[in-house]
Design an enzyme around this catalytic site. Structure first.
Site, PDB file in Angstrom:
ATOM      1  N   ASP A   1       0.861  -1.182   0.000  1.00 48.06           N
ATOM      2  CA  ASP A   1       0.000   0.000   0.000  1.00 48.06           C
ATOM      3  C   ASP A   1       0.900   1.237   0.000  1.00 48.06           C
ATOM      4  O   ASP A   1       2.119   1.145   0.171  1.00 48.06           O
ATOM      5  CB  ASP A   1      -0.885  -0.038   1.249  1.00 48.06           C
ATOM      6  CG  ASP A   1      -2.064   0.915   1.185  1.00 48.06           C
ATOM      7  OD1 ASP A   1      -2.283   1.534   0.130  1.00 48.06           O
ATOM      8  OD2 ASP A   1      -2.774   1.030   2.208  1.00 48.06           O
TER       9      ASP A   1
ATOM     10  N   ASP B   1      -9.015   3.719  -2.023  1.00 47.60           N
ATOM     11  CA  ASP B   1      -9.819   4.093  -0.858  1.00 47.60           C
ATOM     12  C   ASP B   1     -11.172   4.650  -1.275  1.00 47.60           C
ATOM     13  O   ASP B   1     -11.405   5.870  -1.268  1.00 47.60           O
ATOM     14  CB  ASP B   1      -9.050   5.110  -0.010  1.00 47.60           C
ATOM     15  CG  ASP B   1      -7.766   4.523   0.551  1.00 47.60           C
ATOM     16  OD1 ASP B   1      -7.636   3.287   0.564  1.00 47.60           O
ATOM     17  OD2 ASP B   1      -6.882   5.298   0.959  1.00 47.60           O
TER      18      ASP B   1
END
Length: 971
Positions: free
Chosen positions: A569, A645
């Site tokens: 990430d 996200d």
């Protein structure tokens, strides 16, 4: 800069500030518009018209596979070198660079899997202002026009693509700043030299040539005499004039965005080029954007931006940059499909214009009736901040051809281990080992299958990656072994920001090896991320990548076992206190390259090194699984991608479909979105619908923000739990089909999740459809993505085709648009008549537990009473299918009332206990009898049932091994 306590840990106030930043909606002012990006603004200010570039035909050079020619900008006299290659597989390559740059310009490495093989190139015509080239078999031709420079690609006599037809070629050359120290020295040298010439006027002189004219003169493609500078004084005067003009533009040598100033030691270095597609109105690709599948025109707004960024709670339906960038665009019409691969890793903007944009369908029809309509044309303009122009033109002509062409350059989708296609359970964060165990047991208690549980950043010791929190996860190996006993896996996060802490082994080793990215002043670059002050490993350095890979060895990553996999990430890279939440462009990587040159490659390299580390820990035997947020062209070779996200909103559910479709078009098939939405708390209806959507996307993971309420599938009441369980069980039943699709993608480059126009390229009805899609060519999926929906409109494509509802087995004729009434249990899916799909309908707690379970074949008969399908079987996790030929690729055919099973690939061999327990034939009449025939065995009679209302024939227990050859006859 954020505050930290004496130990270097972030204070509570800082954490609160960061978390508030994360959960708030995106602040668009944190990210540049084109007007705020100086090179984009400069290039956009250049309007279409006569190009300042001229091709110098007298410098033309040919070999059997390439053409080289100089281009001259008649405004500033800077020479460029154009190289043109014919490539096998109906592709071409165009490269433009400075003929004699002050220093090397960045050329993207490691993305291409090989040097593309070339094809024969020959001159077939020439006059005073043009050259005609023939490619390969002579059907394809290229006409290069000298003044103004342009290139036209023809197939036969049909123009299919033009380069620089609008005159928007831009190539900002490297230069020294007018008031730089070196220029002052040069001016002093010239003054001294003038004085010497006055003293010794009888002495003939010729000065050295720092701007490269002598090098050009000595090159294989010399400058024409009339263009060649002869005196150093002339060159300096000309350069000063040009650079003085350029320096008047703001942002030329430095630009400031908010509090960050980007200094550019080489000045403006952007490149740009335009391409025109006559006859084309539909273009796709250039992910990642939260937008519709079919790209919009950008006139009157910003271009699409490709610049990998961490955009908190991103907005929808705009061209803002997101986490990844794949500079590939597809242009499609009923006649052909074309592609452009713009190989550049710098910040890039893409402008799209069309001469039919804004016209209604009625207006287009009126143009046609009146005979005054112009031929549709779409123009695409690429603009990158640095590097060179290196572009591949993919000439199709079919969608399948373009996919094959592109993946021949950058590689196909890696075949993931089978478990990676199953259901993943994640959140930020499962609290501790007890929490992990409780969630794991919860799936068994509620009879819901799952394969992988995930741990986010809180599992580490103070955000130090490759570690475990000693209080919350004191026994990681035992925790992992408990999962292994249930034949399940775990994924842990490993981010590329490294806590600056002298007590942290990973940081000390990277610093001692000098592997961190540097500031422009030569110090280790530091920024702020989850650990507080962090260093950023230079993943562009092969030695750094090799070291990173070594850290995944079991004796280096303490507590890791063979069932622990990885999540990368924040690898854009995300830097909370950096410009646009990322790294400064003037940071320096190995080879003295600025970050501006390599930015979009950073995440690609992180995933590459991680995947290679997983391979190496098993001695090259096991296939890796690595999920990445940031990506580039070629990332498909290293694992999976998710859409970042997102939010628990209906529009975010809808947008996941075109976002994954766009990724599939550019090679990245293993895509999914956070089920339920990362931010906010989904209402039960939204959560159920999201599970139903996710079950039919390649990567299927539930994930949620740390501030959201818990949302394991059994926490929303019995009715919703049952609906979620049904969706997950549908996924598990179809795992053989998913695995076969991924294998096909690995072998051929074809996308797994496909827009309808890919399979029905001549049907204009489907060009803009992105709320339904195909899985391979067999299943059509139209998920329910609207709140309170009571029905959906489904378009069934294919003239004369038939489709079968996979739940009711109702037979439907195409083409047609039908209104389907839906309930909360509905997942509208249709199987194409003419296809065969294999399922495993004994769903267990994990995919590994189903390894030897039997198959059911669903044979959907087409209009001619025929069908075909395939099935790939191997051990599901190693490279033995490649290295040892241990696999089965089975082919099933139904024709003349006979279903046959044979090998689709005789090179493979694999022993399995799995067998065929049932054959369901959709659209079949009732036979008098059904017989099974195997090689060397007597014919046997099989039991069957027939449903007259739905024309479904079910043949029970053929009981043949899936690897055997056999036939079933209906009589």
């Amino acid at each position: 800069m954020a505050e930290a306590d004496a130990s270097g840990r972030m204070t509570a106030a800082v954490w609160l500030t960061l978390l508030l930043a994360v959960v708030s909606a995106v602040d668009r002012s944190n990210f540049k518009t084109c007007d705020q990006s100086s090179f984009c603004k400069r290039q956009r200010n250049l309007k279409p018209g006569s190009s300042p570039y001229r091709a110098l035909l007298e410098s033309l050079q040919f070999s059997q596979d390439s053409m080289k020619i100089q281009l001259i900008n008649e405004a500033n006299k800077v020479p460029l070198l154009l190289e043109f290659y014919g490539l096998k597989g109906n592709m071409t390559r165009l490269r433009i660079n400075e003929l004699t740059p002050l220093k090397a310009r960045y050329e993207v490495p490691d993305v291409l899997v090989q040097d593309p093989p070339t094809t024969r190139l020959s001159v077939t015509g020439r006059d005073e202002n043009s050259v005609e080239l023939s490619l390969g078999d002579g059907i394809r031709k290229v006409i290069l026009t000298a003044k103004p420079f342009r290139m036209d690609l023809l197939v036969g006599w049909e123009l299919v693509l033009s380069v620089n037809s609008r005159g928007l070629l831009v190539f900002e050359h490297l230069r020294q700043r007018k008031d730089s120290f070196s220029d002052k020295v040069s001016s002093t040298v010239v003054s001294i030299w003038d004085s010497i010439k006055n003293l010794f006027s009888r002495t003939p002189t010729k000065e050295p040539d720092p701007d490269g004219a002598e090098a050009a003169e000595a090159s294989n493609a010399p400058l024409p005499l009339e263009e060649e500078p002869t005196e150093k004084t002339e060159q300096l005067e000309d350069t000063s004039k040009r650079e003085g003009e350029a320096e008047e533009d703001p942002g030329t040598w430095e630009e400031t965005f908010k509090t960050h100033t980007d200094r550019k030691p080489n000045g403006p270095t952007s490149v740009g080029l335009d391409f025109s597609f006559p006859g084309v109105e539909n273009v796709y690709g250039i992910p990642e954007h939260a937008d519709n599948l079919r790209l919009r025109t950008t006139e009157g707004g910003d271009p699409y931006r490709l610049y990998n960024l961490d955009v908190f709670q991103y907005e929808l339906y705009n061209p803002m940059a997101l986490y990844g960038s794949v500079p590939v665009l597809l242009a499609h019409s009923a006649q052909r499909t074309l592609g452009i691969f713009w190989l550049n890793a710098a910040e890039t903007w893409v402008d799209i214009t069309s001469n039919t944009a804004g016209k209604t369908l009625f207006g287009k029809m009126l143009d046609y009736i009146q005979g005054g309509g112009e031929t549709p044309q779409t123009d695409v303009r690429w603009m990158s901040e640095s590097g060179i122009i290196d572009v591949f033109l993919l000439l199709g002509p079919s969608p399948a051809d373009v996919f094959k062409q592109y993946t021949s350059l950058t590689g196909t989708q890696a075949l993931p281990p089978l478990f990676a296609l199953a259901y993943h359970q994640s959140r930020w964060n499962y609290n501790d080992e007890e929490d992990v165990n409780a969630v794991d047991n919860g799936f068994d208690e509620h009879d819901i299958p799952y394969d992988i549980i995930w741990l986010d950043i809180e599992h580490t010791d103070g955000k130090r990656y490759f570690t475990w929190d000693p209080n919350k996860f004191p026994h990681p190996r035992e925790m992992l072994q408990h999962l292994t006993a249930k034949r399940r896996k775990m994924v842990s996060i490993v981010d590329p920001h490294i806590k600056v802490d002298t007590g942290y082994r990973v940081h000390n080793e990277i610093r001692s090896r000098d592997f961190y990215v540097k500031t422009k002043d030569g110090n280790d670059y530091e920024g702020w991320c989850w650990p507080g002050s962090a260093g950023y490993p230079d993943f562009t350095n092969p030695q750094m990548r090799a070291w990173w890979s070594s850290m995944f060895a079991y004796d280096q990553y303490e507590g890791s076992t063979e069932n622990l996999y990885t999540w990368n990430d924040m690898n854009e890279p995300s830097i909370f206190n950096g410009p646009e939440v990322t790294m400064h462009k003037d940071a320096v990587h190995q080879g003295d390259w600025e970050h501006r040159d390599v930015h979009n490659l950073y995440g690609f390299y992180v995933q590459m090194a991680t995947a290679q580390g997983q391979e190496q820990r098993s001695g090259g035997v096991e296939r890796p699984f690595v999920l990445t947020r940031s990506f580039f062209a070629g990332s498909q070779r290293y694992g999976a991608v998710w859409t970042g996200d997102n939010s628990a909103e209906w529009d975010h559910l809808k947008i996941s479909i075109p976002m994954c479709l766009s990724l599939g078009l550019v090679g990245i098939s293993f895509c999914g979105a956070d089920v339920g939405g990362f931010f906010k708390n989904p209402e039960p209806e939204l959560l159920v619908r999201w599970y139903q959507v996710g079950a039919y996307q390649p990567f299927f993971r539930a994930h949620a923000h740390v501030d959201t309420t818990r949302r394991e599938p059994w926490l929303f009441g019995e009715e919703n739990k049952a609906l979620i369980r049904d969706a997950i069980r549908e996924r598990y039943a179809l795992l053989p089909f998913w695995y076969t699709l991924l294998y096909q993608s690995y072998r051929t480059g074809q996308p797994v999740m496909r827009p309808l126009w890919v399979e029905y390229p001549q049907d204009p009805t489907v060009y803009g459809i992105d709320d339904q899609y195909l899985l391979g060519d067999a299943l059509l999926v139209h998920p329910v993505t609207a709140q309170g929906a009571r029905g959906v409109q489904v378009y069934l494509p294919g003239k004369g085709a038939v489709w079968y509802d996979v739940h009711t087995h109702q037979k439907l004729h195409a083409p047609q648009t039908l209104y389907l009434t839906v309930t909360m249990s509905s997942i509208p899916v249709y199987q194409r008549g003419g296809s065969i799909v294999a399922r495993k309908e004994r769903v267990r707690r994990s995919s590994d537990c189903m390894q030897n379970d039997p198959y059911t074949l669903y044979v959907a008969l087409g209009p001619q009473g025929t069908a075909q399908g395939d099935l790939f079987v191997d051990d599901g996790h190693t490279y033995n299918f490649e290295t040892k030929g241990q696999y089965l690729h089975r082919l099933f055919r139904f024709s003349g009332n006979v279903l046959t099973a044979s090998t689709a690939d005789p090179k493979g061999s694999f022993e399995t206990l799995a067998w065929i327990e049932r054959v369901v034939i959709l659209g079949a009449g009732k036979p008098a009898a059904v017989f099974l025939k195997q090689d060397g065995a007597a014919e046997t009679r099989l039991d069957f049932t027939h449903e007259a209302e739905t024309s479904v024939l079910t043949v029970r227990k053929p009981a043949v091994n899936v690897g055997a050859d056999w036939s079933i006859s209906l009589r």
